[in-house]
Design a protein around this motif. Structure first.
Motif, short mmCIF file in Angstrom:
data_model
loop_
_atom_site.label_atom_id
_atom_site.label_comp_id
_atom_site.label_asym_id
_atom_site.label_seq_id
_atom_site.Cartn_x
_atom_site.Cartn_y
_atom_site.Cartn_z
N LEU A 165 37.52 32.46 38.19
CA LEU A 165 37.41 33.39 39.32
C LEU A 165 35.99 33.40 39.88
CD1 LEU A 165 38.60 35.57 41.15
CD2 LEU A 165 38.11 37.25 39.34
N VAL A 166 34.99 33.37 39.00
CA VAL A 166 33.59 33.34 39.44
C VAL A 166 33.32 32.08 40.25
CG1 VAL A 166 31.20 33.18 38.66
CG2 VAL A 166 32.77 34.76 37.52
N VAL A 167 33.78 30.94 39.77
CA VAL A 167 33.59 29.67 40.48
C VAL A 167 34.29 29.71 41.84
CG1 VAL A 167 34.21 27.22 40.48
CG2 VAL A 167 33.26 28.26 38.42
N THR A 168 35.51 30.23 41.87
CA THR A 168 36.27 30.29 43.12
C THR A 168 35.60 31.23 44.11
OG1 THR A 168 38.27 29.99 41.78
CG2 THR A 168 38.58 30.58 44.09
N LEU A 169 35.06 32.32 43.61
CA LEU A 169 34.33 33.26 44.48
C LEU A 169 33.12 32.58 45.10
CD1 LEU A 169 34.36 36.24 45.41
CD2 LEU A 169 32.90 36.76 43.44
N GLY A 233 45.40 38.44 32.91
CA GLY A 233 45.29 37.00 33.14
C GLY A 233 46.05 36.57 34.39
N PHE A 234 47.26 37.10 34.57
CA PHE A 234 48.06 36.77 35.75
C PHE A 234 47.41 37.30 37.02
CE2 PHE A 234 51.77 36.09 32.86
CZ PHE A 234 52.10 34.82 33.32
N VAL A 235 46.86 38.50 36.95
CA VAL A 235 46.17 39.07 38.12
C VAL A 235 44.96 38.22 38.49
CG1 VAL A 235 44.80 41.04 38.92
CG2 VAL A 235 46.96 41.44 37.73
N THR A 236 44.22 37.78 37.48
CA THR A 236 43.04 36.93 37.72
C THR A 236 43.44 35.62 38.37
OG1 THR A 236 41.98 37.90 35.76
CG2 THR A 236 41.02 35.88 36.65
N ILE A 237 44.52 35.02 37.88
CA ILE A 237 45.01 33.77 38.47
C ILE A 237 45.45 33.99 39.92
CG2 ILE A 237 46.87 32.05 38.37
CD1 ILE A 237 46.82 32.36 35.32
N ALA A 238 46.12 35.10 40.18
CA ALA A 238 46.60 35.40 41.54
C ALA A 238 45.43 35.57 42.50
CB ALA A 238 47.46 36.66 41.52
N ILE A 239 44.40 36.31 42.08
CA ILE A 239 43.22 36.51 42.93
C ILE A 239 42.52 35.17 43.17
CG2 ILE A 239 40.96 37.62 43.11
CD1 ILE A 239 42.08 39.93 41.46
N THR A 240 42.46 34.35 42.13
CA THR A 240 41.82 33.03 42.26
C THR A 240 42.55 32.17 43.29
OG1 THR A 240 41.07 33.09 39.95
CG2 THR A 240 41.21 30.93 41.01
N ILE A 241 43.88 32.15 43.23
CA ILE A 241 44.66 31.36 44.19
C ILE A 241 44.44 31.87 45.61
CG2 ILE A 241 47.01 30.78 44.92
CD1 ILE A 241 47.80 30.82 41.96
N ILE A 242 44.44 33.19 45.77
CA ILE A 242 44.22 33.77 47.11
C ILE A 242 42.85 33.37 47.64
CG2 ILE A 242 43.90 35.94 48.35
CD1 ILE A 242 46.00 37.17 46.46
N LEU A 243 41.84 33.45 46.80
CA LEU A 243 40.48 33.09 47.22
C LEU A 243 40.38 31.61 47.56
CD1 LEU A 243 38.13 35.07 44.79
CD2 LEU A 243 38.22 35.27 47.28
N LEU A 244 41.06 30.76 46.78
CA LEU A 244 41.01 29.32 47.04
C LEU A 244 41.67 28.98 48.37
CD1 LEU A 244 40.14 26.58 45.94
CD2 LEU A 244 42.35 26.42 44.78
N VAL A 245 42.83 29.57 48.63
CA VAL A 245 43.52 29.35 49.91
C VAL A 245 42.66 29.86 51.06
CG1 VAL A 245 45.54 29.96 51.29
CG2 VAL A 245 45.82 29.39 48.87
N ALA A 246 42.07 31.04 50.88
CA ALA A 246 41.19 31.60 51.91
C ALA A 246 39.98 30.70 52.14
CB ALA A 246 40.74 33.01 51.50
N SER A 247 39.49 30.07 51.08
CA SER A 247 38.35 29.16 51.21
C SER A 247 38.70 27.97 52.10
CB SER A 247 37.90 28.67 49.83
OG SER A 247 37.53 29.73 49.00
#
Length: 258
Positions: A165-169, A233-247
């Motif tokens: 999540l930190v990397v994706t952010l 863990g699932f919430v973290t993965i979901a936020i990561t995916i959202i951030l990656l798509v937004a990126s």
């Protein structure tokens, strides 16, 4: 083929920049400094002259779970800072220098460009985390007591989600800004704000990604995976995916606008 080519380029660049050497070494050092220093603290105090007359120090007996959490604490602070500083120019630097325009004119898809760089960073971060926690696990077993290898893998997996999540952010802010320093500042500020919000509303935000460390500690104490840890863990993965798509969308819009 296009995606793998960019990934190989990033991996080679990370090797040429010595990141595959100094990043794991830094994470390993951060992971073992607390286990070793706490175990040898009495000898260290004695070697520098001991305690003054009448003074005493009562050192607690650390359980293996507590020692491993010390390692995660170091990685959560200084380790995260190293990761943010390492990744702050992965896209922003190329956008600022104009290299990204030369690559994208080939043409290279925006999705492949962003995700390949993201994946190269994750390979480096996850590899460094595994080596760091492996070293911590080794010294913990020798100095403080047994911690199973399965527990080590569980720690690496769930804490790796937080570092992902930190990397994706960081990648997300890379797609918004062309100044690496600004990327690092925004990433760190966001992490701090997330931590503050989690502390203030902890009774509500049980599944906040910032709670992964505390849930991991609970797992080590109880010896079982809690529903809160899995859900977090699932919430973290979901936020990561959202951030990656937004990126990807942010980067595409920025480049098309230019």
């Amino acid at each position: 083929m296009q995606w793998s080519t960019i990934l190989k380029k990033e991996m080679l660049e990370n090797w040429r920049n010595m990141k595959w050497i100094w990043v794991p070494l830094v994470i390993i050092l951060l992971a073992i400094i607390d286990p070793i220093s706490n175990y040898y603290l009495p000898q260290i105090i004695e070697s520098v002259g001991g305690m003054p007359d009448g003074a005493s120090i009562d050192l607690p007996e650390f359980a293996p779970a507590d020692v491993v959490m010390m390692s995660l604490g170091q990685i959560s602070s200084l380790g995260v800072l190293v990761i943010v500083l390492m990744s702050m120019g992965i896209i922003a630097g190329e956008r600022k220098s104009g290299v990204s325009e030369l690559i994208l004119v080939k043409p290279v898809s925006y999705r492949n460009y962003v995700t390949a760089k993201w994946a190269a960073l994750l390979l480096l971060v996850w590899g460094s985390l595994f080596l760091g926690m492996l070293a911590s696990w080794y010294y913990t077993n020798i100095l403080f007591g047994e911690l199973s290898f399965v527990e080590l893998l569980q720690i690496v997996f769930f804490y790796g989600l937080w570092l992902t999540l930190v990397v994706t952010l960081s990648v997300f802010y890379n797609t918004l800004c062309k100044t690496p320093g600004l990327v690092a500042s925004l990433t760190i500020i966001t992490i701090i704000v997330m931590s503050i919000i989690t502390q203030v509303f902890g009774h509500i935000l049980t599944w906040s990604p910032n709670n992964l460390s505390s849930h991991i500690h609970e797992m080590l104490i109880t010896g079982s995976l809690s529903s809160d840890l899995v859900a977090t863990g699932f919430v973290t993965i979901a936020i990561t995916i959202i951030l990656l798509v937004a990126s990807i969308f942010a980067f595409k819009n920025k480049e098309l606008a230019n």
